[in-house]
Motif scaffolding. Structure first.
Motif, PDB file in Angstrom:
ATOM      1  N   GLU A 112     -45.168  18.239  33.730  1.00  0.00           N
ATOM      2  CA  GLU A 112     -45.510  18.894  35.008  1.00  0.00           C
ATOM      3  C   GLU A 112     -46.948  18.597  35.395  1.00  0.00           C
TER       4      GLU A 112
ATOM      5  N   ASP B 292     -34.418  17.463  33.105  1.00  0.00           N
ATOM      6  CA  ASP B 292     -35.865  17.752  33.070  1.00  0.00           C
ATOM      7  C   ASP B 292     -36.478  17.260  31.762  1.00  0.00           C
TER       8      ASP B 292
ATOM      9  N   PHE C 171     -31.541  27.403  29.884  1.00  0.00           N
ATOM     10  CA  PHE C 171     -31.272  25.991  30.151  1.00  0.00           C
ATOM     11  C   PHE C 171     -29.771  25.752  30.312  1.00  0.00           C
TER      12      PHE C 171
ATOM     13  N   LEU D  41     -42.493  19.755  28.550  1.00  0.00           N
ATOM     14  CA  LEU D  41     -42.247  20.059  29.971  1.00  0.00           C
ATOM     15  C   LEU D  41     -43.550  20.343  30.706  1.00  0.00           C
TER      16      LEU D  41
ATOM     17  N   ILE E 136     -33.909  25.084  32.958  1.00  0.00           N
ATOM     18  CA  ILE E 136     -34.157  23.651  32.841  1.00  0.00           C
ATOM     19  C   ILE E 136     -32.872  22.927  32.458  1.00  0.00           C
ATOM     20  N   LYS E 137     -32.869  21.613  32.792  1.00  0.00           N
ATOM     21  CA  LYS E 137     -31.737  20.765  32.435  1.00  0.00           C
ATOM     22  C   LYS E 137     -32.129  19.904  31.231  1.00  0.00           C
TER      23      LYS E 137
ATOM     24  N   MET F  48     -43.242  25.879  34.861  1.00  0.00           N
ATOM     25  CA  MET F  48     -41.954  25.431  34.352  1.00  0.00           C
ATOM     26  C   MET F  48     -40.822  26.126  35.097  1.00  0.00           C
ATOM     27  N   LYS F  49     -39.708  25.422  35.310  1.00  0.00           N
ATOM     28  CA  LYS F  49     -38.567  25.993  36.001  1.00  0.00           C
ATOM     29  C   LYS F  49     -37.995  27.167  35.214  1.00  0.00           C
TER      30      LYS F  49
END
Length: 430
Positions: A125, A52, A31, A121, A5-6, A1-2
């Motif tokens: 992914e 995202d 986020f 998420l 996140i957006k 996961m980033k």
């Protein structure tokens, strides 16, 4: 996961949107968010904001979650979509989940929101990774199909070449028959008539006529020898290869018997160094090999020295330095090594490999007779046995031939048979 996140929030109630944002901050998720409430703002944010994950209220005055989700699907966007609502109802939630909505969270219980965001998420992914893997598999499958078509084509070409080779071999066998019969028969007649003329008519000829007749006789004899040597070379190529454990000593004695007159005339000696180890060979071919090597040594002997030939055999490991010096990749097995030395006229080092080329002669035919095929036959026989041969000449000091043949795994059995062969051979001499 980033790391960050957006999150796109589709919500027309500012208070509810603040509650969602506050709950996510409490969970520790990093986020950035954007809140929209109309279809136009939602569609623009999909392209510009590139979220995202999407958190959407179920029902709004001008837009709803079902329409927003269907817009995602029409754009083929794989973005997790979670409905956050207090009015959706269980039946509507189930229907949307069946359509592909990621999850549902009640506004009355936002404690589970962060867990469902993280899970959504992660699933997205994993889905993307699977999609990429499938794309790669499609590409690889396409490449394999192309390679398989090429392989099928190559196999078809190989089969075609194999048929051509079979036909060529048949033609070669036919040529062998013609060479052995139809070509040699007129040559025999030419030689016969030449002999009659030389015996009965030479006295009435001029010296020039005698010289020309002698040249015709030499040329006819050389032509016949050349045909016979070519036949010998072709037989080496085509004969069935039936390997047998053979006693080299008996082969050498057999060859010495054939060359007895030349050996006596030149006062040659053939010495065997140590015990000759047995070898797994095609006996017919290996006898030809020994014959060619010995006759070659007798032919190119030093004019001032009686020919002296030594023959020695050993077994060496595949990683022995003696093999590494031969510039080839040995098999993972021991090797049978034949060392053949003579004290003849030798040759320069530059001809070490050239002497195995067919028709290659290092001396003029007036000096030494022959067709230049004998050592080519030796090389071909060694190749047939999956071995290698190397020659080392020293001008006016002789030549050494080294032959290496792979030993089969039953070499111990072969060596035990060798002891019995030696005992039988010694008893014959007694």
């Amino acid at each position: 996961m980033k790391k960050e996140i957006k999150i796109l929030i589709l919500e027309d109630n500012v208070t509810d949107a603040d509650l969602i944002i506050r709950q996510l901050h409490k969970s520790g998720i990093s986020f950035v968010q954007k809140t929209v409430e109309t279809r136009k703002m939602f569609e623009e944010s999909l392209d510009v904001f590139a979220p995202d994950i999407i958190l959407s209220d179920y029902s709004m005055p001008s837009f709803d979650a079902a329409s927003a989700f269907r817009m995602l699907k029409s754009k083929n966007l794989n973005i997790p979509f979670i409905i956050v609502s207090g009015t959706i109802g269980e039946e509507n939630a189930v229907l949307l989940l069946k359509e592909g909505v990621t999850d549902f969270v009640s506004k009355n219980n936002l404690l589970t929101l962060s867990q469902k965001v993280i899970r959504g998420l992660k699933e997205a992914e994993e889905s993307q990774e699977k999609k990429e893997i499938l794309e790669k598999l499609k590409i690889q499958t396409a490449a394999l199909l192309i390679a398989n078509k090429e392989l099928v084509f190559q196999n078809a070409e190989k089969e075609k070449r194999a048929i051509e080779l079979i036909n060529a071999n048949k033609e070669l066998l036919a040529f062998n028959f013609i060479s052995s019969h139809d070509l040699q028969e007129p040559l025999r007649k030419i030689q016969t008539f030449i002999s009659i003329i030389m015996e009965n008519e030479m006295q009435g000829m001029t010296q020039a006529g005698k010289n020309n007749m002698e040249r015709i006789h030499v040329s006819a004899t050389r032509m016949r020898q050349l045909i016979e040597d070519l036949l010998a070379f072709s037989r080496v190529n085509s004969i069935e290869r039936e390997y047998e454990i053979s006693d080299l000593k008996m082969i050498i004695e057999d060859v010495k018997s054939d060359l007895k007159d030349t050996i006596q005339e030149k006062k040659a000696t053939i010495a065997i160094v140590g015990q000759l180890l047995p070898v797994n060979v095609v006996i017919f071919q290996f006898r030809q090999l020994i014959y060619n090597l010995i006759s070659n040594a007798l032919k190119f002997s030093h004019p001032d020295l009686p020919p002296h030939i030594t023959i020695e055999t050993t077994i060496i490991a595949h990683d022995d330095s003696k093999l590494r010096d031969q510039n080839f990749q040995p098999q993972k097995c021991d090797y049978w090594n034949l060392t053949f030395k003579d004290n003849g006229i030798g040759f320069e080092a530059e001809f070490n490999e050239l002497i195995f080329v067919m028709f290659q002669r290092l001396h003029h035919s007036h000096e030494y007779s022959g067709t230049g095929i004998g050592l080519a036959i030796v090389k071909k026989i060694v190749d047939n046995h999956n071995g290698i041969i190397h020659a080392k000449g020293i001008l006016n000091k002789g030549t050494t031939f080294e032959i290496f043949l792979p030993v089969e795994q039953n070499s111990e059995t072969a060596l035990s048979e060798a002891v019995l062969i030696d005992l039988q051979y010694d008893s014959l001499k007694i």
